[in-house]
Design a protein around this motif. Structure first.
Motif, PDB file in Angstrom:
ATOM      1  N   PRO A   7       0.839  -1.210   0.000  1.00 55.73           N
ATOM      2  CA  PRO A   7       0.000   0.000   0.000  1.00 55.73           C
ATOM      3  C   PRO A   7       0.866   1.250   0.000  1.00 55.73           C
ATOM      4  O   PRO A   7       1.913   1.288   0.651  1.00 55.73           O
ATOM      5  N   ASP A   8       0.484   2.256  -0.753  1.00 48.94           N
ATOM      6  CA  ASP A   8       1.253   3.517  -0.820  1.00 48.94           C
ATOM      7  C   ASP A   8       0.329   4.662  -0.396  1.00 48.94           C
ATOM      8  O   ASP A   8      -0.364   5.269  -1.198  1.00 48.94           O
ATOM      9  N   ILE A   9       0.365   4.914   0.912  1.00 52.95           N
ATOM     10  CA  ILE A   9      -0.552   5.907   1.495  1.00 52.95           C
ATOM     11  C   ILE A   9      -0.205   7.309   1.008  1.00 52.95           C
ATOM     12  O   ILE A   9      -1.076   8.141   0.775  1.00 52.95           O
ATOM     13  N   ALA A  10       1.125   7.568   0.825  1.00 54.46           N
ATOM     14  CA  ALA A  10       1.545   8.915   0.412  1.00 54.46           C
ATOM     15  C   ALA A  10       0.942   9.313  -0.926  1.00 54.46           C
ATOM     16  O   ALA A  10       0.693  10.484  -1.181  1.00 54.46           O
ATOM     17  N   ALA A  11       0.683   8.301  -1.774  1.00 51.03           N
ATOM     18  CA  ALA A  11       0.159   8.605  -3.114  1.00 51.03           C
ATOM     19  C   ALA A  11      -1.344   8.893  -3.105  1.00 51.03           C
ATOM     20  O   ALA A  11      -1.907   9.318  -4.112  1.00 51.03           O
ATOM     21  N   ARG A  55      -1.272  13.568  -0.579  1.00 51.11           N
ATOM     22  CA  ARG A  55      -1.244  13.342   0.872  1.00 51.11           C
ATOM     23  C   ARG A  55       0.148  13.474   1.486  1.00 51.11           C
ATOM     24  O   ARG A  55       0.323  14.060   2.544  1.00 51.11           O
ATOM     25  N   GLY A  56       1.166  12.893   0.815  1.00 45.58           N
ATOM     26  CA  GLY A  56       2.484  12.900   1.454  1.00 45.58           C
ATOM     27  C   GLY A  56       3.633  12.992   0.466  1.00 45.58           C
ATOM     28  O   GLY A  56       3.476  12.693  -0.720  1.00 45.58           O
ATOM     29  N   ILE A  57       4.775  13.400   0.956  1.00 43.35           N
ATOM     30  CA  ILE A  57       5.993  13.427   0.138  1.00 43.35           C
ATOM     31  C   ILE A  57       6.668  12.047   0.214  1.00 43.35           C
ATOM     32  O   ILE A  57       6.174  11.157   0.905  1.00 43.35           O
ATOM     33  N   HIS A  58       7.812  11.912  -0.448  1.00 45.62           N
ATOM     34  CA  HIS A  58       8.522  10.634  -0.458  1.00 45.62           C
ATOM     35  C   HIS A  58       9.764  10.768   0.423  1.00 45.62           C
ATOM     36  O   HIS A  58      10.834  11.138  -0.052  1.00 45.62           O
ATOM     37  N   MET A  59       9.579  10.459   1.685  1.00 43.83           N
ATOM     38  CA  MET A  59      10.665  10.643   2.661  1.00 43.83           C
ATOM     39  C   MET A  59      11.933   9.898   2.242  1.00 43.83           C
ATOM     40  O   MET A  59      13.047  10.408   2.384  1.00 43.83           O
ATOM     41  N   SER A  60      11.769   8.682   1.711  1.00 42.70           N
ATOM     42  CA  SER A  60      12.953   7.856   1.417  1.00 42.70           C
ATOM     43  C   SER A  60      13.825   8.507   0.341  1.00 42.70           C
ATOM     44  O   SER A  60      15.040   8.336   0.346  1.00 42.70           O
ATOM     45  N   ARG A  61      13.205   9.273  -0.552  1.00 42.00           N
ATOM     46  CA  ARG A  61      14.001   9.892  -1.629  1.00 42.00           C
ATOM     47  C   ARG A  61      14.897  10.995  -1.064  1.00 42.00           C
ATOM     48  O   ARG A  61      16.024  11.185  -1.521  1.00 42.00           O
ATOM     49  N   LEU A  62      14.386  11.714  -0.070  1.00 42.47           N
ATOM     50  CA  LEU A  62      15.235  12.736   0.577  1.00 42.47           C
ATOM     51  C   LEU A  62      16.377  12.050   1.330  1.00 42.47           C
ATOM     52  O   LEU A  62      17.533  12.466   1.267  1.00 42.47           O
TER      53      LEU A  62
HETATM   54  N1  LIG Z   1       4.995  11.041   3.669  1.00 46.25           N
HETATM   55  C1  LIG Z   1       5.180  10.472   4.876  1.00 46.25           C
HETATM   56  N2  LIG Z   1       5.811   9.248   4.923  1.00 46.25           N
HETATM   57  C2  LIG Z   1       6.006   8.690   6.150  1.00 46.25           C
HETATM   58  C3  LIG Z   1       5.625   9.349   7.338  1.00 46.25           C
HETATM   59  N3  LIG Z   1       5.980   8.581   8.397  1.00 46.25           N
HETATM   60  C4  LIG Z   1       6.549   7.474   7.875  1.00 46.25           C
HETATM   61  N4  LIG Z   1       6.564   7.515   6.522  1.00 46.25           N
HETATM   62  C5  LIG Z   1       7.065   6.416   5.675  1.00 46.25           C
HETATM   63  O1  LIG Z   1       8.182   6.718   4.902  1.00 46.25           O
HETATM   64  C6  LIG Z   1       8.342   5.623   4.001  1.00 46.25           C
HETATM   65  C7  LIG Z   1       9.048   6.067   2.751  1.00 46.25           C
HETATM   66  O2  LIG Z   1       8.168   6.799   1.925  1.00 46.25           O
HETATM   67  P1  LIG Z   1       8.369   6.812   0.341  1.00 46.25           P
HETATM   68  O3  LIG Z   1       9.597   7.516   0.039  1.00 46.25           O
HETATM   69  O4  LIG Z   1       7.106   7.365  -0.275  1.00 46.25           O
HETATM   70  O5  LIG Z   1       8.542   5.254   0.068  1.00 46.25           O
HETATM   71  P2  LIG Z   1       8.259   4.439  -1.241  1.00 46.25           P
HETATM   72  O6  LIG Z   1       6.862   4.698  -1.710  1.00 46.25           O
HETATM   73  O7  LIG Z   1       8.635   3.029  -0.948  1.00 46.25           O
HETATM   74  O8  LIG Z   1       9.315   5.046  -2.232  1.00 46.25           O
HETATM   75  P3  LIG Z   1       9.041   5.627  -3.684  1.00 46.25           P
HETATM   76  O9  LIG Z   1       8.661   4.472  -4.538  1.00 46.25           O
HETATM   77  O10 LIG Z   1      10.336   6.275  -4.068  1.00 46.25           O
HETATM   78  O11 LIG Z   1       7.926   6.630  -3.560  1.00 46.25           O
HETATM   79  C8  LIG Z   1       6.943   5.095   3.752  1.00 46.25           C
HETATM   80  O12 LIG Z   1       6.911   3.769   4.206  1.00 46.25           O
HETATM   81  C9  LIG Z   1       6.078   5.989   4.622  1.00 46.25           C
HETATM   82  O13 LIG Z   1       4.995   5.358   5.217  1.00 46.25           O
HETATM   83  C10 LIG Z   1       4.980  10.617   7.258  1.00 46.25           C
HETATM   84  O14 LIG Z   1       4.590  11.249   8.250  1.00 46.25           O
HETATM   85  N5  LIG Z   1       4.788  11.129   5.993  1.00 46.25           N
END
Ligand SMILES: Nc1nc2c(ncn2[C@@H]2O[C@H](COP(=O)(O)OP(=O)(O)OP(=O)(O)O)[C@@H](O)[C@H]2O)c(=O)[nH]1
Length: 298
Positions: A7-11, A55-62
């Protein structure tokens, strides 16, 4: 069994369509390179979330973009590259990127007289922003120093004069007696109060700099203040320090003015804000002064 999609909540669409100025992570542990040293640092990394429907940014990319900092010494160009990666990895979502690195710069300082030396640690924050190709770097530097109150010194001198009058009333002055008196506790019947003080320098850098002028700013500020706190100290060093303080009496206002002039003399500084704190031994509260140059107040 079918492979499950994660699941991708941020999307998802945001329930409240509202852009955000800063979203990211604070306190990320990482090593950084500076002045030939590997320093223990904490990073705050963030971007704006301009699309209020997302909803959310992509924390892992930062987080992954910070890897660049492990390989190269800190410089404005390197910070800019990291911020560009933040934005490239958030295309369509973010127009501004932010990175703050908190660390301690370690500098070896010689003793005043003896051939000794020791390390001093200066807490610094390096804050970089990129928005619409506008790139800014600010440095925050914390600097400890020693200050002795000029008023207290004058009051002490007056008491020493009074003691001299009392002790030598109706006596013919003999060189040896005066010399012995000067070496006695009566000869220094009162001492001025002095304090460990700190200056917080916030400096906005000019765009053209290739290097972060952290060490130059620290050195210039310490020279302007005159009585830096010491590292390794033998008695000869302590005596030299007492003399330096006696010749360098200052209120917090004096310290703020000296630092203002020193920073204005430095090249590569567009604006600054200074805050000096004298942690008074006279009071349980501090004496504080601030000074600004080209620094707009919010
Ligand atoms: N946006 C957001 N992400 C959070 C938060 N707390 C934890 N995360 C987690 O950070 C993790 C990394 O997010 P993404 O960078 O979107 O991960 P990803 O979708 O696997 O990576 P991409 O495919 O590059 O988008 C996810 O598992 C989120 O649930 C929050 O408060 N906001």
């Amino acid at each position: 069994m079918n492979a499950l999609t994660l699941p991708d909540i941020a999307a998802q669409a945001s329930r409240q369509a509202l852009p955000l100025e800063w979203v990211g992570m604070c306190g990320i542990a990482l090593p950084v390179l500076f002045d030939g040293q590997r320093l223990n640092a904490k990073a705050d990394a963030g971007v704006s979330l301009d699309d209020g429907n997302v909803r959310g940014i992509h924390m892992s990319r930062l987080y992954l973009a910070l890897e660049l900092l492990e390989q190269e010494s800190l410089s404005p160009a390197l910070l800019r590259r990291v911020l560009q990666r933040f934005l490239e990895s958030h295309e369509g979502l973010s127009s501004s990127a932010h990175l703050t690195i908190h660390t301690d710069v370690l500098l070896k300082r010689p003793a005043l007289i003896s051939p000794l030396a020791g390390w001093k640690s200066y807490p610094v924050s390096i804050e970089a922003r990129l928005k619409n190709a506008m790139f800014h770097v600010e440095l925050k530097i914390e600097l400890p120093y020693s200050s002795t109150c000029p008023c207290s010194a004058a009051l002490s001198r007056q008491l020493i004069q009074q003691q001299f009058v009392d002790d030598f009333a109706n006596k013919s002055l003999q060189h040896a007696d005066v010399l012995a008196w000067l070496g006695s506790t009566n000869g220094i019947v009162a001492t001025p109060h002095s304090q460990r003080s700190s200056a917080l320098l916030c400096v906005r850098l000019a765009d053209f700099l290739d290097d972060l002028p952290l060490i130059a700013i620290i050195n210039d500020a310490e020279a302007a203040l005159g009585t830096a706190v010491q590292t390794a100290v033998k008695r000869a060093d302590e005596q030299a320090f007492a003399l330096a303080n006696g010749q360098n009496l200052m209120f917090c206002e004096d310290a703020a003015r000296r630092l203002n002039l020193a920073l204005k003399r430095s090249t590569g500084i567009n604006a600054f804000h200074i805050r000096v704190i004298h942690a008074e031994s006279l009071h349980a509260h501090d004496a504080v002064a601030e000074s600004r140059f080209n620094w707009e107040v919010a």
